[in-house]
Enzyme design. Structure first.
Site, PDB file in Angstrom:
ATOM      1  N   LYS A 191       0.878  -0.934   0.595  1.00  0.00           N
ATOM      2  CA  LYS A 191       0.128  -0.279   0.232  1.00  0.00           C
ATOM      3  C   LYS A 191       0.973   1.033  -0.352  1.00  0.00           C
ATOM      4  O   LYS A 191       2.169   1.229   0.255  1.00  0.00           O
ATOM      5  CB  LYS A 191      -0.643  -0.337   1.119  1.00  0.00           C
ATOM      6  CG  LYS A 191      -1.447  -1.355   1.072  1.00  0.00           C
ATOM      7  CD  LYS A 191      -3.030  -1.162   2.494  1.00  0.00           C
ATOM      8  CE  LYS A 191      -4.103  -2.494   2.413  1.00  0.00           C
ATOM      9  NZ  LYS A 191      -5.023  -1.995   3.198  1.00  0.00           N
TER      10      LYS A 191
ATOM     11  N   TYR B 160     -12.693  -2.154  -3.298  1.00  0.00           N
ATOM     12  CA  TYR B 160     -13.174  -2.254  -2.288  1.00  0.00           C
ATOM     13  C   TYR B 160     -14.956  -2.194  -1.695  1.00  0.00           C
ATOM     14  O   TYR B 160     -15.709  -2.038  -0.696  1.00  0.00           O
ATOM     15  CB  TYR B 160     -12.453  -1.378  -1.492  1.00  0.00           C
ATOM     16  CG  TYR B 160     -11.444  -1.958  -0.320  1.00  0.00           C
ATOM     17  CD1 TYR B 160     -10.844  -2.968   0.587  1.00  0.00           C
ATOM     18  CD2 TYR B 160     -10.124  -0.724  -0.909  1.00  0.00           C
ATOM     19  CE1 TYR B 160      -9.780  -3.941   0.341  1.00  0.00           C
ATOM     20  CE2 TYR B 160      -8.418  -1.097  -0.517  1.00  0.00           C
ATOM     21  CZ  TYR B 160      -8.500  -2.646  -0.529  1.00  0.00           C
ATOM     22  OH  TYR B 160      -7.259  -2.200   0.183  1.00  0.00           O
TER      23      TYR B 160
ATOM     24  N   ASN C 166      -1.748   0.169   6.320  1.00  0.00           N
ATOM     25  CA  ASN C 166      -1.622  -0.952   7.508  1.00  0.00           C
ATOM     26  C   ASN C 166      -0.836  -1.937   6.329  1.00  0.00           C
ATOM     27  O   ASN C 166      -0.237  -3.037   6.700  1.00  0.00           O
ATOM     28  CB  ASN C 166      -3.219  -2.300   7.916  1.00  0.00           C
ATOM     29  CG  ASN C 166      -3.731  -2.765   7.218  1.00  0.00           C
ATOM     30  OD1 ASN C 166      -3.194  -2.069   5.761  1.00  0.00           O
ATOM     31  ND2 ASN C 166      -5.081  -3.091   7.582  1.00  0.00           N
TER      32      ASN C 166
ATOM     33  N   HIS D 121      -1.991  -5.889   1.081  1.00  0.00           N
ATOM     34  CA  HIS D 121      -3.390  -6.282   1.540  1.00  0.00           C
ATOM     35  C   HIS D 121      -2.897  -7.683   0.407  1.00  0.00           C
ATOM     36  O   HIS D 121      -1.983  -7.942   0.272  1.00  0.00           O
ATOM     37  CB  HIS D 121      -3.918  -5.250  -0.244  1.00  0.00           C
ATOM     38  CG  HIS D 121      -5.408  -6.166  -0.498  1.00  0.00           C
ATOM     39  ND1 HIS D 121      -6.422  -6.191   0.273  1.00  0.00           N
ATOM     40  CD2 HIS D 121      -5.440  -7.058  -1.414  1.00  0.00           C
ATOM     41  CE1 HIS D 121      -7.122  -6.774  -0.377  1.00  0.00           C
ATOM     42  NE2 HIS D 121      -6.762  -7.552  -1.476  1.00  0.00           N
TER      43      HIS D 121
ATOM     44  N   GLU E 131      -9.549 -10.390  -7.981  1.00  0.00           N
ATOM     45  CA  GLU E 131      -8.051  -9.166  -7.804  1.00  0.00           C
ATOM     46  C   GLU E 131      -7.568  -9.284  -8.395  1.00  0.00           C
ATOM     47  O   GLU E 131      -6.960  -7.857  -9.152  1.00  0.00           O
ATOM     48  CB  GLU E 131      -7.746  -8.955  -5.922  1.00  0.00           C
ATOM     49  CG  GLU E 131      -9.251  -9.284  -5.694  1.00  0.00           C
ATOM     50  CD  GLU E 131      -8.795  -9.490  -3.494  1.00  0.00           C
ATOM     51  OE1 GLU E 131      -9.478  -8.843  -2.690  1.00  0.00           O
ATOM     52  OE2 GLU E 131      -7.656  -9.614  -3.452  1.00  0.00           O
TER      53      GLU E 131
HETATM   54  O1  YYY Z   1      -7.998  -7.893   4.384  1.00  0.00           O
HETATM   55  P1  YYY Z   1      -7.843  -7.027   5.115  1.00  0.00           P
HETATM   56  O2  YYY Z   1      -7.129  -6.187   4.971  1.00  0.00           O
HETATM   57  O3  YYY Z   1      -7.532  -7.683   6.249  1.00  0.00           O
HETATM   58  O4  YYY Z   1      -9.399  -6.651   5.857  1.00  0.00           O
HETATM   59  P2  YYY Z   1     -10.867  -6.155   5.917  1.00  0.00           P
HETATM   60  O5  YYY Z   1     -11.304  -6.740   6.517  1.00  0.00           O
HETATM   61  O6  YYY Z   1     -11.085  -6.836   4.159  1.00  0.00           O
HETATM   62  O7  YYY Z   1     -10.719  -4.258   5.495  1.00  0.00           O
HETATM   63  C1  YYY Z   1     -10.316  -4.120   4.456  1.00  0.00           C
HETATM   64  C2  YYY Z   1      -9.266  -2.708   4.293  1.00  0.00           C
HETATM   65  O8  YYY Z   1      -9.667  -1.573   4.902  1.00  0.00           O
HETATM   66  C3  YYY Z   1      -8.162  -3.401   5.433  1.00  0.00           C
HETATM   67  O9  YYY Z   1      -7.108  -3.883   4.921  1.00  0.00           O
HETATM   68  C4  YYY Z   1      -7.893  -1.732   6.466  1.00  0.00           C
HETATM   69  C5  YYY Z   1      -9.355  -0.858   6.037  1.00  0.00           C
HETATM   70  N1  YYY Z   1     -10.053  -0.798   7.744  1.00  0.00           N
HETATM   71  C6  YYY Z   1     -10.008   0.462   8.323  1.00  0.00           C
HETATM   72  O10 YYY Z   1      -9.020   0.972   7.605  1.00  0.00           O
HETATM   73  N2  YYY Z   1     -10.594   0.138   9.100  1.00  0.00           N
HETATM   74  C7  YYY Z   1     -10.663  -0.833   9.518  1.00  0.00           C
HETATM   75  N3  YYY Z   1     -11.578  -0.773  10.725  1.00  0.00           N
HETATM   76  C8  YYY Z   1     -11.156  -1.897   9.072  1.00  0.00           C
HETATM   77  C9  YYY Z   1     -10.874  -1.690   7.667  1.00  0.00           C
HETATM   78 MG    MG Z   2     -10.134  -8.114   2.789  1.00  0.00          MG
END
Ligand code: YYY
Ligand code: MG
Length: 155
Positions: A11, A52, A118, A121, A132
């Site tokens: 990212k 997304y 974070n 992805h 994707e």
């Molecule tokens: O698949 P993953 O990336 O681990 O998490 P997801 O639950 O699919 O959420 C996608 C993406 O959304 C996450 O990487 C960061 C963002 N996000 C966020 O900004 N705040 C949250 N509380 C949860 C997810």
């Molecule tokens: Mg996800």
């Protein structure tokens, strides 16, 4: 099929930082993923919204989309046995608090800044990996790769 494909993204927060970019790339190599394709690109906001769309309406959707369009990202097609689950384990948990406390050596545990910023992805299922991969590598044919390349890579 011995090898599975997944989509991995680095990212904008991590691509902008040369040492973190290199460290994440090294994690890919040291976990013995095969890099099938790789490209760097700047995403438009509309592309992020579509990518997304499952999260549309969630409280973090807007900030997530803005962030993902804020700078260059690096996309990989990675191959490995159980690539989807392995990459998610190497990444660590989504939420930065959990990542730092439960999996401090994971990518997100090491480099995650916030729940949104974070670092990486990873696809979460075979179906989403196909979707994707097609979004980032429209010229890539999974079927052809399995027919022509994967059999030669298996050991
Ligand atoms: O698949 P993953 O990336 O681990 O998490 P997801 O639950 O699919 O959420 C996608 C993406 O959304 C996450 O990487 C960061 C963002 N996000 C966020 O900004 N705040 C949250 N509380 C949860 C997810
Ligand atoms: Mg996800």
């Amino acid at each position: 099929q011995a090898l599975q494909l997944t989509l991995a993204l680095i990212k904008p927060d991590a691509v902008a930082h040369p040492l973190i970019l290199e460290a994440v790339h090294q994690q890919i190599l040291s976990n013995k993923f095969l890099i099938v394709r790789m490209r760097e690109l700047l995403w438009r906001k509309e592309d992020c919204q579509k990518f997304y769309q499952e999260h549309e309406g969630r409280f973090f959707y807007q900030r997530l989309v803005e962030f993902m369009a804020s700078g260059p990202i690096r996309a990989y097609i990675l191959a490995h046995k159980d690539a989807i689950q392995l990459w998610r384990t190497v990444m660590g948990p989504t939420r930065v608090f959990r990542a730092h406390h439960v999996a401090p050596d994971s990518i997100r545990g090491s480099f995650g800044l916030t729940d949104t910023r974070n670092t990486t992805h990873g696809s979460d299922s075979v179906v989403s990996a196909s979707r994707e991969i097609a979004a980032f590598f429209p010229d890539f044919s999974e079927q052809r790769w399995y027919e022509e390349e994967e059999p030669q890579l298996r050991c």
